[in-house]
Design an enzyme around this catalytic site. Structure first.
Site, PDB file in Angstrom:
ATOM      1  N   ASP A 198       0.853  -1.196   0.000  1.00  0.00           N
ATOM      2  CA  ASP A 198       0.000   0.000   0.000  1.00  0.00           C
ATOM      3  C   ASP A 198       0.892   1.251   0.000  1.00  0.00           C
ATOM      4  O   ASP A 198       0.864   2.018   0.942  1.00  0.00           O
ATOM      5  CB  ASP A 198      -0.931  -0.014   1.234  1.00  0.00           C
ATOM      6  CG  ASP A 198      -0.182  -0.188   2.556  1.00  0.00           C
ATOM      7  OD1 ASP A 198       1.004  -0.603   2.541  1.00  0.00           O
ATOM      8  OD2 ASP A 198      -0.768   0.106   3.619  1.00  0.00           O
TER       9      ASP A 198
ATOM     10  N   HIS B  71       9.386  -0.234   9.220  1.00  0.00           N
ATOM     11  CA  HIS B  71       8.467  -1.384   9.278  1.00  0.00           C
ATOM     12  C   HIS B  71       8.597  -2.287   8.050  1.00  0.00           C
ATOM     13  O   HIS B  71       8.880  -3.478   8.160  1.00  0.00           O
ATOM     14  CB  HIS B  71       7.014  -0.904   9.343  1.00  0.00           C
ATOM     15  CG  HIS B  71       6.694   0.015  10.462  1.00  0.00           C
ATOM     16  ND1 HIS B  71       6.533  -0.415  11.756  1.00  0.00           N
ATOM     17  CD2 HIS B  71       6.472   1.359  10.495  1.00  0.00           C
ATOM     18  CE1 HIS B  71       6.228   0.612  12.535  1.00  0.00           C
ATOM     19  NE2 HIS B  71       6.189   1.700  11.797  1.00  0.00           N
TER      20      HIS B  71
HETATM   21  O1  LIG Z   1       0.853   5.841  13.714  1.00  0.00           O
HETATM   22  C1  LIG Z   1       0.523   5.192  12.731  1.00  0.00           C
HETATM   23  N1  LIG Z   1      -0.762   5.034  12.391  1.00  0.00           N
HETATM   24  C2  LIG Z   1      -1.127   4.308  11.310  1.00  0.00           C
HETATM   25  N2  LIG Z   1      -0.268   3.675  10.505  1.00  0.00           N
HETATM   26  C3  LIG Z   1       1.022   3.801  10.799  1.00  0.00           C
HETATM   27  C4  LIG Z   1       1.473   4.540  11.890  1.00  0.00           C
HETATM   28  N3  LIG Z   1       2.789   4.464  11.930  1.00  0.00           N
HETATM   29  C5  LIG Z   1       3.151   3.701  10.889  1.00  0.00           C
HETATM   30  N4  LIG Z   1       2.084   3.302  10.196  1.00  0.00           N
HETATM   31  C6  LIG Z   1       2.040   2.449   8.998  1.00  0.00           C
HETATM   32  O2  LIG Z   1       1.474   1.210   9.408  1.00  0.00           O
HETATM   33  C7  LIG Z   1       2.351   0.117   9.142  1.00  0.00           C
HETATM   34  C8  LIG Z   1       2.893  -0.437  10.440  1.00  0.00           C
HETATM   35  O3  LIG Z   1       1.916  -0.670  11.331  1.00  0.00           O
HETATM   36  C9  LIG Z   1       3.437   0.668   8.255  1.00  0.00           C
HETATM   37  O4  LIG Z   1       3.103   0.374   6.912  1.00  0.00           O
HETATM   38  C10 LIG Z   1       3.431   2.147   8.502  1.00  0.00           C
HETATM   39  O5  LIG Z   1       3.697   2.887   7.340  1.00  0.00           O
END
Ligand SMILES: O=c1[nH]cnc2c1ncn2[C@@H]1O[C@H](CO)[C@@H](O)[C@H]1O
Length: 319
Positions: A11, A243
């Site tokens: 994504d 991540h």
């Molecule tokens: O604080 C957040 N809220 C929502 N999505 C996030 C946040 N930080 C990182 N990701 C996104 O969610 C995935 C890891 O859980 C990663 O794809 C990152 O880009």
């Protein structure tokens, strides 16, 4: 050794861009396709960004299959993390639209086809909500057996989530789909934020990337500003969590992590919707539980973070 065939379900997303480039620079794997999903952006934009990133990389030979626009329960109220990645998903850079197009097959159809063409040989690296994989499992009862491995970024094992204290973003995006994948019997490796939060690209690392001649490093430095400011605001860190690249490393070089094995179930209701609970089999319960008689999965527990960051950076800085 012949490289491992991988399909990246993605994504994009700033850390997705980094993960895709890392995979393209990793001789241990051969990227045979990208499939797209909502999460950091809506699915239509994820497809545009996947095509764009392959054009940047000069790899338009790799097919892109568009994934689901709704959750496995046909939910249309999606949670999109554009505040992490910019409204275009790639740091608000106003890139021109890609010239390529997605193939006709849906993501789930492509996953099913590739797994049955190469039984036991295809690794799916899933970087977003798990809807496409759950659809593939529903579409073909043999998919879970045919797919070599599913390496997924998902879950917060014994730590707080990043959407709320209970839930990690990818599992929260489609908890029912995640539960289907975790209990499918496929060879699943889950990399949760308990592990990825240890792999940090610092401000100094970013400077090193910016000062290198690497084409991918240069591109990523251009789009990463918003990802850095988000982390600074949300976590008070002077660095960003890697991540998605860390999850690619679990496919490229699994020995950088240690793993435990057990049954994982996902909470689908209430204030803890999206919570991932691993049963580690250390106790035999008297009662039959929702974890009884379910297939186990592997869950990453530790990571050699300095080695992971170095490998990611080295490969992105190659020109
Ligand atoms: O604080 C957040 N809220 C929502 N999505 C996030 C946040 N930080 C990182 N990701 C996104 O969610 C995935 C890891 O859980 C990663 O794809 C990152 O880009």
């Amino acid at each position: 050794m012949t490289p491992k065939k991988i399909i990246i379900d993605t994504d994009p997303g700033i850390d997705d861009a980094m993960a895709i480039f890392l995979a393209l620079r990793s001789p241990e794997v051969e990227v045979i396709g990208l499939t797209t999903i909502y999460g950091n952006v809506y699915t239509t934009l994820a497809t545009m960004n996947a095509l764009h990133l392959l054009e940047v990389a000069g790899r338009t030979d790799i097919p892109v299959a568009e994934g689901s626009h709704v959750t496995i329960t046909k939910g249309t109220k999606l949670r999109i993390a554009d505040f992490v990645h910019g409204s275009d998903g790639l740091g608000n850079q106003n890139f021109p639209p890609p010239s390529g197009k997605a193939i006709k097959q849906s993501a789930a159809e492509f996953l099913v086809e590739q797994a049955s063409l190469h039984p036991g040989e295809v690794t799916v690296v899933a970087l977003g909500p798990l809807t496409n994989l759950a659809l593939a499992i529903e579409l073909d009862p043999a998919f879970a057996k045919n797919v070599g491995q599913i390496v997924l970024l998902g879950g917060a094992f014994c730590v707080n989530g990043n959407v709320n204290p209970a839930s990690e973003a990818n599992v929260f995006g489609d908890p029912e789909a995640a539960d289907i994948v975790f209990t499918s019997g496929a060879d699943v490796v889950a990399v949760g934020i308990n592990v990825t939060h240890q792999v940090v690209l610092t401000d100094a690392d970013r400077e090193k990337l910016a000062n290198s001649n690497g084409k991918f490093a240069q591109y990523l430095c251009k789009i990463m500003g918003i990802y850095y400011s988000y982390h600074h605001d949300a976590y008070s860190t002077r660095g960003v969590y890697l991540h998605d690249p860390t999850t690619v490393l679990a496919a490229v070089n699994p020995s950088l992590m240690t793993y435990t094995e057990g049954v994982v179930r996902v909470q689908t209701v209430g204030i803890t919707r999206g919570l991932t609970i691993l049963y580690n089999k250390q106790k035999r319960f008297e009662e039959v539980t929702e974890w009884s008689d379910k297939p186990t999965v592997k869950v990453a527990v530790t990571v050699d973070a300095p080695a992971a960051v170095k490998l990611i950076m080295d490969r992105l800085m190659e020109s």
